[in-house]
Design a protein around this motif. Structure first.
Motif, PDB file in Angstrom:
ATOM      1  N   ASP A 115      -1.723   3.328  -5.270  1.00  0.00           N
ATOM      2  CA  ASP A 115      -2.857   4.265  -5.340  1.00  0.00           C
ATOM      3  C   ASP A 115      -3.038   4.805  -6.757  1.00  0.00           C
ATOM      4  O   ASP A 115      -4.172   4.945  -7.226  1.00  0.00           O
ATOM      5  CB  ASP A 115      -2.641   5.426  -4.363  1.00  0.00           C
ATOM      6  N   ILE A 116      -1.924   5.102  -7.419  1.00  0.00           N
ATOM      7  CA  ILE A 116      -2.012   5.605  -8.801  1.00  0.00           C
ATOM      8  C   ILE A 116      -2.609   4.547  -9.723  1.00  0.00           C
ATOM      9  O   ILE A 116      -3.449   4.842 -10.587  1.00  0.00           O
ATOM     10  CB  ILE A 116      -0.611   6.037  -9.289  1.00  0.00           C
ATOM     11  N   LYS A 164       0.845  -1.189   0.000  1.00  0.00           N
ATOM     12  CA  LYS A 164       0.000   0.000   0.000  1.00  0.00           C
ATOM     13  C   LYS A 164       0.883   1.243   0.000  1.00  0.00           C
ATOM     14  O   LYS A 164       1.354   1.705   1.034  1.00  0.00           O
ATOM     15  CB  LYS A 164      -0.917   0.000   1.233  1.00  0.00           C
ATOM     16  N   ASN A 165       1.158   1.759  -1.196  1.00  0.00           N
ATOM     17  CA  ASN A 165       1.977   2.963  -1.320  1.00  0.00           C
ATOM     18  C   ASN A 165       1.399   3.855  -2.414  1.00  0.00           C
ATOM     19  O   ASN A 165       0.303   3.607  -2.951  1.00  0.00           O
ATOM     20  CB  ASN A 165       3.444   2.596  -1.618  1.00  0.00           C
ATOM     21  N   ARG A 166       2.169   4.873  -2.770  1.00  0.00           N
ATOM     22  CA  ARG A 166       1.688   5.859  -3.737  1.00  0.00           C
ATOM     23  C   ARG A 166       1.480   5.227  -5.111  1.00  0.00           C
ATOM     24  O   ARG A 166       0.503   5.529  -5.809  1.00  0.00           O
ATOM     25  CB  ARG A 166       2.690   7.003  -3.833  1.00  0.00           C
ATOM     26  N   TRP A 167       2.366   4.334  -5.523  1.00  0.00           N
ATOM     27  CA  TRP A 167       2.253   3.729  -6.849  1.00  0.00           C
ATOM     28  C   TRP A 167       1.001   2.851  -6.944  1.00  0.00           C
ATOM     29  O   TRP A 167       0.317   2.825  -7.975  1.00  0.00           O
ATOM     30  CB  TRP A 167       3.502   2.900  -7.159  1.00  0.00           C
TER      31      TRP A 167
END
Length: 452
Positions: free
Chosen positions: A271-272, A266-269
């Motif tokens: 989410d993108i 669960k990180n920014r990538w």
């Protein structure tokens, strides 16, 4: 002292009376409130039931209207003519050897045989002479396929040369529509002239016209002539395209959902990626057609109008739907099931594929069917990759040129011939039936996994 006790007793009685009145008031209010809520609930149930009935009535009206318009496409009128296989009309030498005679029959003048046979039938009695205009109108009564029917009959029975036989051939689509509309025989109507109507009445009186089940609608491919057009090519192309779509979209969609829900950090990538998947589900379908034209056809040089290309384009379109639905099904599996399996020493992979995936499979199948149903009715992306072309041959592989039922319906609906209206409605019924079969199959599979 006595007065004090009496005063205290009076106060107690007064407080009890006030308390009883207060309790009665609250009870009445609660009762009224309950009655009001029950009335609201009842009204809501009635409104919901009416909404369901109204929706059902609209669907029933739509299906009834389509069925009523489709019925004429399932039967067709044939006419019995006296075919005279004169060798002079055929332009063949009936004294030639068997091999030469067979070759001559392949290229014989069957159009002349058809026309002269028809002229003979209508050049008797009061109508002894036919003008050039009469002959032209008379020929228009019969389908262009009649001469091929005559040819096939002679090739199958070479001994018919120089003999006259009775043969059933198809009537033209205008005559077929005229008879289906139940116009008074002998009266002009639609695109049938007064003279043609009289000839039709004569054929009907002589019991030479018969209405039969239109089997060619299911066994023939598309044609410029409505009486010859069928859905076999489009139906085959649809099945091949859906096969490619299902083969690619379902495994990829489920694999993507499992990774994002069970393994991806669960990180920014992440989410993108999730945002892009959600956005792709709302992209207009024609954009995927443009993508298929620019990348799949132009860059990878795959054949146009092929079920393989159509399946790839529809896969790109349905992947977001399948991924979103599959993730929701996986997320609905109770966390306690994962924790129990992990507590017993199972690995993450074992937990996912042995416990989570079987529990989520009914929802995953539902998502897959939603995606396939969406792809089954799509037209715009397939138009962009050339599946709108007029294709007569039935495709035999995913690399052959083909069209699909939604595109076939689009083409027929745009045709000016009246007979194509019934063909369009009949093709819609076939498409709805195919969708119903897919949904029933999905329901059976879902029930099977739920039992397990």
């Amino acid at each position: 002292m006595t007065n004090s006790i009496k005063s205290s007793t009076d106060n107690t009685q007064m407080n009890d009376s006030i308390q009883q009145k207060s309790t009665v008031t609250i009870t009445e209010k609660v009762t009224k409130s309950l009655k009001k809520r029950h009335r609201k609930e009842k009204r809501f149930k009635i409104v919901g039931l009416l909404a369901v009935l109204f929706g059902f009535m609209l669907v029933l009206t739509l299906i009834t209207d389509i069925t009523a318009k489709a019925i004429p496409a399932f039967h067709q009128h044939w006419v019995k003519i006296d075919v005279d296989y004169k060798s002079a009309w055929l332009n063949i030498d009936d004294t030639a050897a068997a091999t030469q005679l067979t070759n001559q029959m392949q290229t014989a003048n069957y159009r002349k045989v058809l026309r002269n046979s028809i002229y003979q039938m209508f050049s008797t009695g009061a109508e002894k002479k036919l003008t050039r205009q009469d002959k032209r109108q008379l020929t228009k009564l019969f389908s262009t396929n009649a001469e091929f029917t005559i040819k096939d009959k002679l090739i199958a029975k070479p001994n018919y040369i120089n003999k006259k036989i009775e043969l059933w051939v198809k009537l033209d689509d205008d005559v077929d529509s005229y008879l289906k509309e139940d116009f008074p025989l002998g009266e002009a109507g639609l695109r049938v002239s007064k003279k043609q109507a009289e000839w039709i009445a004569k054929l009907s009186t002589e019991q030479r016209i018969d209405s039969r089940f239109n089997l060619s609608f299911f066994t023939a491919s598309d044609s410029r002539e409505p009486e010859l057009a069928g859905i076999k090519g489009a139906l085959t192309g649809t099945l091949l395209t859906m096969f490619v779509t299902l083969l690619l979209s379902f495994p990829l969609g489920v694999a993507g959902a499992i990774y994002l829900e069970e393994f991806a950090p669960k990180n920014r990538w992440t989410d993108i990626i999730e945002i892009n998947i959600n956005n792709l589900a709302a992209v207009p379908s024609i954009v995927f057609g443009l993508l298929g034209l620019a990348v799949i056809i132009n860059m990878f040089e795959l054949p146009r109008s092929a079920p393989l290309v159509g399946g790839i384009v529809l896969t790109l379109m349905t992947l977001p739907t399948i991924i979103i639905a599959s993730r929701a099904a996986i997320k609905a599996v109770p966390p306690s099931l994962r924790e129990a399996a992990l507590g017993l020493g199972a690995s993450k992979m074992q937990v996912t594929f042995s416990h989570v995936l079987p529990q989520a499979m009914p929802g995953i199948i539902t998502g897959g069917i939603i995606g396939i149903a969406q792809a089954l009715g799509e037209t715009a992306p397939l138009l962009m990759i050339g599946m709108v072309a007029f294709i007569v041959d039935v495709p035999t592989s995913i690399l052959d040129s083909a069209t699909v039922l939604p595109v076939q319906i689009f083409l027929w609906a745009d045709s000016p011939e009246r007979a194509f209206l019934a063909k369009t409605s009949a093709a819609i019924l076939v498409l709805l039936t195919l969708l119903l079969v897919i949904n029933i199959t999905a329901t059976v599979l879902r029930s099977k996994f739920e039992k397990k």
